[in-house]
Structure formats: structure tokens, C-alpha cells
Write a protein that holds these residues in place. Structure first.
Motif, mmCIF file in Angstrom:
data_model
loop_
_atom_site.group_PDB
_atom_site.id
_atom_site.type_symbol
_atom_site.label_atom_id
_atom_site.label_comp_id
_atom_site.label_asym_id
_atom_site.label_seq_id
_atom_site.Cartn_x
_atom_site.Cartn_y
_atom_site.Cartn_z
ATOM 1 N N ALA A 86 -69.610 38.799 78.700
ATOM 2 C CA ALA A 86 -69.443 39.395 77.378
ATOM 3 C C ALA A 86 -70.402 40.554 77.166
ATOM 4 N N PHE A 87 -71.579 40.494 77.771
ATOM 5 C CA PHE A 87 -72.570 41.552 77.550
ATOM 6 C C PHE A 87 -72.372 42.750 78.482
ATOM 7 N N TYR A 88 -72.009 42.473 79.723
ATOM 8 C CA TYR A 88 -71.996 43.546 80.709
ATOM 9 C C TYR A 88 -70.615 44.151 80.953
ATOM 10 N N LYS A 89 -69.552 43.395 80.746
ATOM 11 C CA LYS A 89 -68.235 43.893 81.139
ATOM 12 C C LYS A 89 -67.591 44.807 80.095
ATOM 13 N N LEU A 90 -67.933 44.614 78.816
ATOM 14 C CA LEU A 90 -67.329 45.433 77.767
ATOM 15 C C LEU A 90 -68.391 46.224 77.031
ATOM 16 N N SER A 91 -68.109 47.501 76.844
ATOM 17 C CA SER A 91 -69.026 48.330 76.071
ATOM 18 C C SER A 91 -68.679 48.306 74.582
ATOM 19 N N ASP A 92 -67.377 48.121 74.251
ATOM 20 C CA ASP A 92 -66.945 48.087 72.850
ATOM 21 C C ASP A 92 -65.849 47.025 72.712
ATOM 22 N N THR A 93 -66.254 45.854 72.264
ATOM 23 C CA THR A 93 -65.302 44.744 72.160
ATOM 24 C C THR A 93 -64.198 45.039 71.149
ATOM 25 N N SER A 94 -64.534 45.601 70.007
ATOM 26 C CA SER A 94 -63.548 45.880 68.959
ATOM 27 C C SER A 94 -62.464 46.831 69.444
ATOM 28 N N GLU A 95 -62.849 47.877 70.140
ATOM 29 C CA GLU A 95 -61.869 48.833 70.656
ATOM 30 C C GLU A 95 -60.943 48.179 71.659
ATOM 31 N N GLN A 96 -61.484 47.297 72.496
ATOM 32 C CA GLN A 96 -60.663 46.633 73.501
ATOM 33 C C GLN A 96 -59.635 45.713 72.834
ATOM 34 N N ILE A 97 -60.091 44.923 71.862
ATOM 35 C CA ILE A 97 -59.169 44.031 71.154
ATOM 36 C C ILE A 97 -58.112 44.835 70.417
ATOM 37 N N GLN A 98 -58.521 45.898 69.785
ATOM 38 C CA GLN A 98 -57.572 46.735 69.042
ATOM 39 C C GLN A 98 -56.497 47.310 69.962
ATOM 40 N N SER A 99 -56.873 47.691 71.158
ATOM 41 C CA SER A 99 -55.899 48.244 72.109
ATOM 42 C C SER A 99 -54.851 47.203 72.493
ATOM 43 N N TYR A 100 -55.286 45.981 72.743
ATOM 44 C CA TYR A 100 -54.331 44.923 73.088
ATOM 45 C C TYR A 100 -53.415 44.594 71.903
ATOM 46 N N VAL A 101 -53.968 44.581 70.691
ATOM 47 C CA VAL A 101 -53.147 44.304 69.506
ATOM 48 C C VAL A 101 -52.087 45.383 69.339
ATOM 49 N N PHE A 102 -52.480 46.633 69.464
ATOM 50 C CA PHE A 102 -51.512 47.732 69.378
ATOM 51 C C PHE A 102 -50.394 47.564 70.401
ATOM 52 N N ASP A 103 -50.784 47.226 71.619
ATOM 53 C CA ASP A 103 -49.798 47.120 72.699
ATOM 54 C C ASP A 103 -48.776 46.017 72.412
ATOM 55 N N VAL A 104 -49.244 44.850 71.960
ATOM 56 C CA VAL A 104 -48.332 43.729 71.737
ATOM 57 C C VAL A 104 -47.447 43.973 70.517
ATOM 58 N N ILE A 105 -48.035 44.455 69.417
ATOM 59 C CA ILE A 105 -47.250 44.680 68.199
ATOM 60 C C ILE A 105 -46.194 45.747 68.433
ATOM 61 N N ARG A 106 -46.553 46.822 69.099
ATOM 62 C CA ARG A 106 -45.589 47.901 69.328
ATOM 63 C C ARG A 106 -44.554 47.530 70.386
ATOM 64 N N ALA A 107 -44.770 46.431 71.082
ATOM 65 C CA ALA A 107 -43.755 45.925 72.004
ATOM 66 C C ALA A 107 -42.869 44.873 71.359
ATOM 67 N N SER A 108 -43.359 44.183 70.324
ATOM 68 C CA SER A 108 -42.617 43.074 69.719
ATOM 69 C C SER A 108 -41.815 43.507 68.499
ATOM 70 N N VAL A 109 -42.431 44.257 67.591
ATOM 71 C CA VAL A 109 -41.771 44.609 66.325
ATOM 72 C C VAL A 109 -40.524 45.463 66.532
ATOM 73 N N PRO A 110 -40.506 46.444 67.452
ATOM 74 C CA PRO A 110 -39.272 47.243 67.618
ATOM 75 C C PRO A 110 -38.051 46.438 68.060
ATOM 76 N N LYS A 111 -38.223 45.195 68.459
ATOM 77 C CA LYS A 111 -37.084 44.356 68.832
ATOM 78 C C LYS A 111 -36.469 43.639 67.625
#
Length: 283
Positions: A86-111
Motif C-alpha cells: 500500500a505504501f510503495y506500489k501506489l503514489s496516488d490511491t484516490s486517482e487509481q480508484i477513480q480510474s477503475y470506477v470510470f472504466d467500469v461505469i462507462r462499460a456498464s451504463v451504456p448497455k
């Protein structure tokens, strides 16, 4: 003071990352620890083990071409056993989570159509949570829960949806009102029919009573006054009814009766016309 005494305190629900000469050494649990900085030891940073929340707003398009803003709330926390990742692998946890949320929502809602997005928001939240859990576990984070807390269509779309809903309710109300008026008219017609039927019975019984009374009167008068005929008795009855009618008309304070030229002698003419038109058999 703690650094001067080569001691460090780690607060509850936190862990500290200890490095020695810039290289990871160990994870320090909550409490007091010896930190001989003169030997190259230092604290590289702290990680909170508390549950944190991140709200992500994602704009996307539905299957029926309506743009909506989906607000997802992600609750996550660092895993104590994987604090190093958690300390060494990610520099910005919030940005990483936000990217995954964007990816899933924009793949699910258009269906989904707009109405289905509201109905199946739990399914969208579940898909986001599964993707985050699979991806963030490798970085030392646990996804506690993911919620879709709001779905905001465009303002004009919301206004149109409200108008459609209002029109539908007005149509149902109009149908119910028309049905109620129909029932009232049917009941009113049934009441009028029953009233006219009873009025007809009343008129028929009245006329029957008049005929019976006249017959009894003629018989009684003929037997009491010898030499009189039924014609004389009928003329007397007509004259009596004529004067009774005049008396009632004169006694009324507000009368809408229309007078035509007449006289007492007209009663004989009326009687003659009645006998000639109704009582006597045509020759």
C-alpha cells in the motif's frame, strides 16, 4: 523530542514504514518504537488503517442516448498485512480508484436504458466493487463497499420525465373522472326511469280513482233524483270542476296561467266536444 531520544510513537489504527539508509526495514505497529537515526533509521511515512471514503462523479451515456452523471461512493482501507504494498506500489490511491470506477461505469451504463439504470444501480455498484476488489487487492487495499448514491440525468431530461409522469397521471385521473361521470349519468337515468314509471302508476291510479268516483256519483245521483240521466250528471260534474279550477287559479298569489276567451256556457260546448270526440261511437 522523540527524534532526539531516538524514539517514535505510532498512533492507534496506523502503521509506520521504517527505512534504514533509504531501504525498507520493517512495518511499525501502534506504540512506541526505538528509532536510532544515527544508524540510518528513519520513518518513511505513515499509513492509516481506517476505512476511507471516496466519492467519484462519472459522466456517461445510456443505451437510449441520455447523458447522466453517476455518483459512486467507494469505501476502502489499507490492509495491515500488506502495508508495504500500500505504501510503495501506489503514489496516488484516490486517482487509481477513480480510474477503475470510470472504466467500469462507462462499460456498464451504456448497455442499459435510462429507466434500467435506476432499477439496476445495485448491479452497477456490484460490478464496480468486484473490479476494484480484484485490482486493488494487489496494491494492499481492501474494498469494503461500493454504492451508487446518485444518478443525475440532464436537467431537460428530468423535466421531460416529470412531464411524462404528470401526463400519465392526468390521463389516469381523466379516465377515472369520466368513469365516475358515466356511473352518475347511468344512476341518474335509472332514477329518472324509475321516477317516471312510478309517476305513471300514480297517474293511472288517479284516473282510475276518478273514474270509479264518477261512476259511483252518477249512480248515486241518478237513484236519488228521479228523471235525471247520466248526461245531466256529467254536465253537473264538469261545471263543478270548472268552478273549482277557477277558484284555485284566483287563490294563487303567483300564477302563470294563460286565460283564453271563455264563459260558463263553454262548459256545455266542452262536454259536447268530449262526448262527440271520445264517448260516442262514430256513425
Amino acid at each position: 523530542m522523540g527524534q532526539a531520544l531516538c524514539c517514535i510513537q505510532v498512533d492507534q489504527s496506523n502503521v509506520a514504514i521504517k527505512e534504514k539508509f533509504g531501504k525498507f526495514s520493517e512495518v511499525l505497529e501502534p506504540g512506541c518504537h526505538c528509532m536510532p537515526w544515527v544508524l540510518g533509521s528513519e520513518v518513511a511515512g505513515h499509513i492509516s488503517l481506517r476505512v476511507q471514503q471516496l466519492d467519484v462523479r462519472c459522466e456517461t451515456k445510456t443505451k437510449d442516448n441520455v447523458f447522466v452523471t453517476v455518483v459512486a461512493s467507494v469505501q476502502y482501507r489499507a490492509i495491515g498485512e500488506k502495508a508495504v504494498d500500500a505504501f510503495y506500489k501506489l503514489s496516488d490511491t484516490s486517482e487509481q480508484i477513480q480510474s477503475y470506477v470510470f472504466d467500469v461505469i462507462r462499460a456498464s451504463v451504456p448497455k442499459l436504458n435510462l429507466d434500467d439504470v435506476f432499477e439496476q444501480k445495485n448491479g452497477v455498484a456490484k460490478a464496480v466493487e468486484e473490479e476494484l476488489e480484484k485490482s486493488m487487492s494487489g496494491y494492499g487495499y481492501e474494498i469494503v463497499q461500493t454504492l451508487i448514491v446518485d444518478i443525475e440525468p440532464d436537467t431537460q431530461v428530468k423535466r421531460a420525465m416529470n412531464e411524462i409522469n404528470a401526463a400519465s397521471r392526468m390521463r389516469v385521473a381523466a379516465n377515472e373522472k369520466a368513469e365516475a361521470e358515466k356511473i352518475l349519468q347511468i344512476k341518474r337515468a335509472e332514477g329518472e326511469a324509475e321516477s317516471k314509471y312510478l309517476a305513471g302508476l300514480g297517474v293511472a291510479r288517479q284516473r282510475q280513482a276518478i273514474v270509479d268516483g264518477l261512476r259511483d256519483s252518477v249512480l248515486a245521483f241518478s237513484s236519488s233524483v228521479p228523471g235525471t240521466t247520466a248526461k245531466d250528471v256529467m254536465d253537473l260534474v264538469l261545471v263543478t270542476q270548472y268552478f273549482d279550477t277557477m277558484k284555485d287559479v284566483g287563490a294563487a298569489t303567483k300564477s302563470s296561467a294563460v286565460f283564453i276567451p271563455h264563459g260558463p256556457g263553454a262548459v256545455h260546448d266542452v262536454a259536447t266536444q268530449i262526448r262527440g270526440g271520445l264517448l260516442q261511437r262514430p256513425q
